[in-house]
Design an enzyme around this catalytic site. Structure first.
Site, short mmCIF file in Angstrom:
data_model
loop_
_atom_site.label_atom_id
_atom_site.label_comp_id
_atom_site.label_asym_id
_atom_site.label_seq_id
_atom_site.Cartn_x
_atom_site.Cartn_y
_atom_site.Cartn_z
N TYR A 64 45.51 -20.04 51.71
CA TYR A 64 44.39 -19.99 52.65
C TYR A 64 44.08 -18.54 52.97
O TYR A 64 45.00 -17.73 53.15
CB TYR A 64 44.74 -20.74 53.95
CG TYR A 64 44.02 -22.05 54.06
CD1 TYR A 64 42.64 -22.08 54.06
CD2 TYR A 64 44.72 -23.25 54.13
CE1 TYR A 64 41.95 -23.28 54.12
CE2 TYR A 64 44.04 -24.46 54.20
CZ TYR A 64 42.65 -24.47 54.20
OH TYR A 64 41.97 -25.64 54.26
N GLU A 66 41.00 -17.51 55.11
CA GLU A 66 39.77 -17.40 55.90
C GLU A 66 39.69 -16.01 56.53
O GLU A 66 40.70 -15.44 56.93
CB GLU A 66 39.74 -18.49 56.99
CG GLU A 66 39.52 -19.86 56.39
CD GLU A 66 39.45 -20.96 57.43
OE1 GLU A 66 39.09 -20.68 58.58
OE2 GLU A 66 39.78 -22.10 57.07
N ASP A 241 16.99 -15.66 45.23
CA ASP A 241 18.09 -16.44 44.65
C ASP A 241 18.01 -16.19 43.15
O ASP A 241 17.15 -16.72 42.46
CB ASP A 241 17.85 -17.92 45.00
CG ASP A 241 18.89 -18.84 44.38
OD1 ASP A 241 19.62 -18.39 43.48
OD2 ASP A 241 18.94 -20.01 44.78
N THR A 270 24.66 -17.67 41.73
CA THR A 270 25.88 -18.29 41.26
C THR A 270 26.50 -17.32 40.28
O THR A 270 25.86 -16.35 39.85
CB THR A 270 25.61 -19.62 40.54
OG1 THR A 270 24.62 -19.41 39.54
CG2 THR A 270 25.15 -20.70 41.50
N LYS A 273 26.27 -19.07 35.57
CA LYS A 273 25.14 -19.35 34.65
C LYS A 273 25.04 -18.20 33.64
O LYS A 273 25.99 -17.96 32.91
CB LYS A 273 23.87 -19.58 35.46
CG LYS A 273 23.95 -20.80 36.40
CD LYS A 273 22.62 -21.09 37.06
CE LYS A 273 22.63 -22.34 37.89
NZ LYS A 273 23.09 -22.11 39.27
N ARG A 279 32.72 -20.95 38.04
CA ARG A 279 31.80 -21.71 38.88
C ARG A 279 31.92 -21.23 40.32
O ARG A 279 32.99 -21.34 40.93
CB ARG A 279 32.18 -23.19 38.76
CG ARG A 279 31.24 -24.16 39.41
CD ARG A 279 31.44 -25.53 38.84
NE ARG A 279 31.03 -25.53 37.44
CZ ARG A 279 29.77 -25.60 37.02
NH1 ARG A 279 28.80 -25.74 37.88
NH2 ARG A 279 29.48 -25.57 35.74
#
Ligand code: DSN
Length: 472
Positions: A64, A66, A241, A270, A273, A279
């Site tokens: 974790y 955060e 975007d 992203t 692509k 991903r």
């Protein structure tokens, strides 16, 4: 004979997985086999490098983290800090951005982070200002009510889905279309191109807080300098975007007016692509939005995925190498060869061609819906996806278009000659398919589908996928 490192790594991984759940190991092996055999033309897919894939399968998944680098809500994040800082550094250098936030898990997440950052930066809300400086205990119920009212119902102007925009740019079924008072701009019905005067007119009338540019099915370049001027003229924050074409920006195919980074206040993408990474998502911005963007987790995102951030660092390092520019140029050369091969055979393309990585075929010219065409091509070993065309008479489910893209086949090494051969296969299938009794049904001779499948496989034989990986 000793195995190379890639084969050893993937074989060993599968052996370990097989000992626990053999069906998962089998499915992973089958996925590689399927990908090796199919002519993958899905514009948003690619093949990440073995190094990128391997960077994801390890102990970082267990952590974790955060917070942000050096400022975490959990102890023991020193190694996560290393990979997150590396990924952000590579992203900043690659795209020439002042700030990079590499935690978003996907493109939608990246856009939500950006929306939040813009709202927090732009909306005049005394209650929000208090909340931001951690005086939340001083906020009354009335303050919280005011905060929600002030943040809600802000205006967004984005490209419509059927013109090639993305569902997160204000499409009604997506949260962006519900949380914002949204309006969309389309394309010129005669040319299929963005009409910047019309965008300016819509902006003047609507006065959006956010002007969004970017697309998932528009086969042309966007002039981001003009879009920024439009945003400035109405005091909007300009967000781009670039998920689809990030690889073309990274590879310096899109420069000057067509590179969004120097023109936009905030850029999302992203990483999987045309950029050919794992991903995931990412946000780039200037110093003025950086603090808000860095609140993405836990504001909007769950805990970051450190194993994916490690893979982002690897893929972004790859994209900084000189050969990535050559790859990016070949993506566009291939898309243009594919477009020419199709139009030369009589296909109707939205905008008549392409200057990016994708081509949108209007299959009404073949008497088919997108759904029928997609399935007929799939039967023939050609993997594409159906997509709406501007003012689509068949709606977003059946559609009238087939979207095809070249990032994946270019990664395999296919060139313009193979794109012409691919155009021939697509055209053959679409001319030989007839519409059935519903928008989903179609008739295609299975012998022809079989023949085209074999031809598609033959086309791929000189271009092995993951040539260094032998699973035995
Ligand atoms: N699903 C992606 C695409 O195929 O374009 C966009 O989110």
């Amino acid at each position: 004979m000793s195995l190379n490192a890639e084969s050893t790594a993937f074989r060993s991984a599968l052996e370990v997985i097989r000992a626990v759940e053999p069906r998962v190991a089998d499915a992973i092996g089958a996925e590689l086999a399927d990908q090796r055999e199919s002519l993958k033309l899905i514009a948003s897919e690619n093949y990440a490098s073995p190094a990128t894939l391997l960077a994801m399968g390890n102990w970082f998944s267990d952590k974790y983290a955060e917070g942000t680098v050096g400022r975490r809500f959990y102890a023991g994040c020193q190694n996560v800090d290393t990979v997150e800082a590396l990924a952000a550094e590579h992203a900043r250098e690659l795209f020439g951005a002042a700030h990079a936030y590499v935690q978003p898990h996907s493109g939608i997440d990246a856009n939500l982070v950006a929306f939040w950052a813009i709202l927090a930066d732009r909306v005049e809300s005394p209650a929000l200002k208090k909340a931001q400086v951690r005086q939340v205990n001083e906020l009354t119920e009335a303050d919280w009510f005011a905060l929600r009212r002030e943040l809600g119902n802000q205006r967004m102007l984005g490209m419509s889905l059927d013109a090639g925009g993305h569902l997160t740019h204000g499409f009604r079924p997506n949260i962006s279309g519900k949380m914002f008072d949204q309006r969309s701009y389309g394309t010129d019905p005669a040319t299929g191109l963005i009409d910047y005067d019309k965008v300016a007119e819509a902006a003047r009338e609507f006065k959006p807080l956010i002007l969004v540019a970017g697309y998932s099915a528009y086969p042309r370049k966007v002039n981001f300098r003009i879009m920024r001027e439009i945003a400035d003229s109405v005091g909007a924050t300009f967000m781009v975007d670039m998920a689809h074409f990030a690889g073309l920006v990274a590879g310096k195919v899109f420069t000057g007016d067509f590179d969004p980074v120097p023109h936009a206040h905030i850029v999302t993408t992203t990483t999987h692509k045309s950029l050919r990474g794992p991903r995931g998502g990412m946000v780039l911005c200037g110093p003025e939005l950086a603090d808000q963007v860095d609140r993405g987790c836990p504001m909007v995102l769950g805990g970051p995925l450190p194993h994916v951030m490690a893979a982002k660092a690897v893929a972004l390092a790859e994209a900084r190498r000189p050969d990535f520019a050559d790859y990016a140029q070949r993506i566009v050369d291939n898309a243009q060869a594919l477009a020419e091969g199709l139009t030369g055979r009589g296909a109707k393309l939205v905008t008549g061609g392409t200057d990016n990585h994708l081509v949108l075929i209007d299959v009404t010219g073949y008497g088919l819906t997108g759904r029928q065409a997609e399935q007929a091509l799939l039967d023939s070993g050609i993997v594409t996806n159906r997509n709406a065309v501007p003012q689509d008479p068949n709606g977003a489910w059946y559609t009238s278009g087939i979207r095809i893209g070249t990032p994946a086949l270019t990664s395999r090494g296919l060139g313009t000659a193979e794109m012409d051969a691919t155009a021939e296969l697509i055209h053959t299938v679409l001319t030989q398919t007839t519409s059935g009794e519903s928008k989903a049904k179609y008739v295609l001779d299975p012998a022809l589908a079989d023949k085209v499948s074999k031809q598609a496989s033959e086309l791929l034989t000189g271009f092995p996928l993951y040539p260094g990986v032998d699973l035995g």
